[in-house]
Design a protein around this motif. Structure first.
Motif, mmCIF file in Angstrom:
data_model
loop_
_atom_site.group_PDB
_atom_site.id
_atom_site.type_symbol
_atom_site.label_atom_id
_atom_site.label_comp_id
_atom_site.label_asym_id
_atom_site.label_seq_id
_atom_site.Cartn_x
_atom_site.Cartn_y
_atom_site.Cartn_z
ATOM 1 N N VAL A 10 2.495 -42.455 30.290
ATOM 2 C CA VAL A 10 1.573 -41.329 30.466
ATOM 3 C C VAL A 10 2.199 -40.251 31.349
ATOM 4 C CG1 VAL A 10 -0.768 -40.687 31.156
ATOM 5 C CG2 VAL A 10 -0.309 -43.021 30.364
ATOM 6 N N ASN A 11 2.127 -38.999 30.918
ATOM 7 C CA ASN A 11 2.558 -37.911 31.793
ATOM 8 C C ASN A 11 1.575 -37.801 32.955
ATOM 9 O OD1 ASN A 11 0.433 -36.815 30.186
ATOM 10 N ND2 ASN A 11 1.168 -34.747 30.600
ATOM 11 N N HIS A 12 2.005 -37.217 34.066
ATOM 12 C CA HIS A 12 1.178 -37.291 35.275
ATOM 13 C C HIS A 12 1.225 -35.986 36.046
ATOM 14 C CE1 HIS A 12 -1.225 -39.233 38.164
ATOM 15 N NE2 HIS A 12 -0.308 -39.774 38.942
ATOM 16 N N SER A 13 0.146 -35.227 35.935
ATOM 17 C CA SER A 13 0.062 -33.969 36.679
ATOM 18 C C SER A 13 -1.177 -33.902 37.563
ATOM 19 C CB SER A 13 0.069 -32.771 35.718
ATOM 20 O OG SER A 13 -1.054 -32.815 34.853
ATOM 21 N N HIS A 14 -2.074 -34.897 37.434
ATOM 22 C CA HIS A 14 -3.311 -34.872 38.211
ATOM 23 C C HIS A 14 -3.783 -36.303 38.470
ATOM 24 C CE1 HIS A 14 -7.386 -33.898 39.500
ATOM 25 N NE2 HIS A 14 -7.003 -32.640 39.601
ATOM 26 N N VAL A 15 -4.491 -36.480 39.583
ATOM 27 C CA VAL A 15 -4.971 -37.806 39.977
ATOM 28 C C VAL A 15 -5.934 -38.397 38.952
ATOM 29 C CG1 VAL A 15 -6.937 -36.925 41.299
ATOM 30 C CG2 VAL A 15 -5.910 -39.124 41.929
ATOM 31 N N VAL A 16 -6.569 -37.565 38.145
ATOM 32 C CA VAL A 16 -7.549 -38.057 37.184
ATOM 33 C C VAL A 16 -6.895 -38.592 35.908
ATOM 34 C CG1 VAL A 16 -7.973 -35.956 35.801
ATOM 35 C CG2 VAL A 16 -9.873 -37.523 36.312
ATOM 36 N N ASP A 17 -5.594 -38.396 35.740
ATOM 37 C CA ASP A 17 -4.932 -38.781 34.489
ATOM 38 C C ASP A 17 -5.059 -40.281 34.193
ATOM 39 O OD1 ASP A 17 -4.173 -36.151 34.201
ATOM 40 O OD2 ASP A 17 -2.169 -36.445 35.036
ATOM 41 N N GLY A 18 -4.804 -41.126 35.196
ATOM 42 C CA GLY A 18 -4.901 -42.565 34.991
ATOM 43 C C GLY A 18 -6.304 -43.010 34.616
#
Length: 230
Positions: A60-68
């Motif tokens: 998963v790409n990750h640019s924000h804490v809500v992504d996961g």
């Protein structure tokens, strides 16, 4: 959590490490469904591409804490994410453990986290990884070797996942989150194998696997942006 065991001296079983429970991860997925669809408007594309059974790795790409949490909530299968130990604070720590997430120390070789993650794959579960290692631009520009290791060692196909829209704007009520009821796109890609089929786990083989992975993830992200217009 289930425990892996090995035989010690005199044939006694010695508890080695606990493996996150899939039932716990399913509870987390159901909670995630309510929260993600209640707070935002997820648009999910390609979820049918996720293999219905067997070990799988979400990259998963990750640019924000809500992504996961977003992926946990919208994915068709319960998932166990590798999450930095700093997130396991206060009451959130025990909760995350109960819902099957894996605490990892990013400053060292965390063998306990590695063993738990491999245990998830050995049990035919879904392991979630942010291959960039930390939040950034979310463009898969810099990958760590951990994803290649788990894919090759665990014999699991990788499903690329692009989360788009989570970091575009700040919310008015809660500055650290996307605006409430805004659209967040989650695009699942075609599963692929990271290894070259030889089964090699040498440093060179993992480096080559990382290059292959980066090309696949970058291509998926570009395709996801075209599909969503973001």
């Amino acid at each position: 959590m289930r425990r892996h065991a090995r035989r010690g001296e005199a044939g006694r079983e010695v508890s080695v490490v606990s493996v996150p429970s899939e039932k716990g991860a399913e509870v987390g997925r159901r909670i995630g469904v309510g929260l993600m669809y209640g707070l935002w408007k997820p648009r999910v594309l390609g979820a049918w591409k996720v293999p219905a059974t067997g070990p799988v790795i979400f990259a998963v790409n990750h640019s924000h804490v809500v992504d996961g949490p977003m992926v946990i909530g919208v994915a068709p299968r319960p998932s166990h994410f590798l999450v930095k130990k700093e997130a396991f604070v206060g009451l959130l720590g025990p909760f995350m453990t109960r819902v099957g997430q894996i605490k990892v120390d990013r400053d060292t070789t965390d063998r306990t986290a590695i063993t738990r993650a491999l245990g998830v794959l050995e049990n035919g579960g879904v392991l979630g990884i942010f291959p960039e290692g930390t939040r950034g631009e979310g463009d898969f520009a810099a990958l760590r070797a951990g994803l290649a290791y788990f894919a090759v060692r665990g014999g699991a196909p990788i499903v690329p996942v692009a989360v788009l829209g989570s970091s575009e704007r700040r919310g008015r009520l809660i500055k650290g989150l996307p605006p409430l009821r805004s659209r967040v796109d989650v695009v699942f890609g075609d599963p692929f194998e990271a290894g070259d089929g030889s089964g090699r786990r040498t440093r060179k083989a993992l480096d080559e696997a990382t290059e292959r992975i980066q090309k696949q993830l970058t291509a998926h992200l570009e395709n996801a942006r075209r599909l969503t217009g973001r």
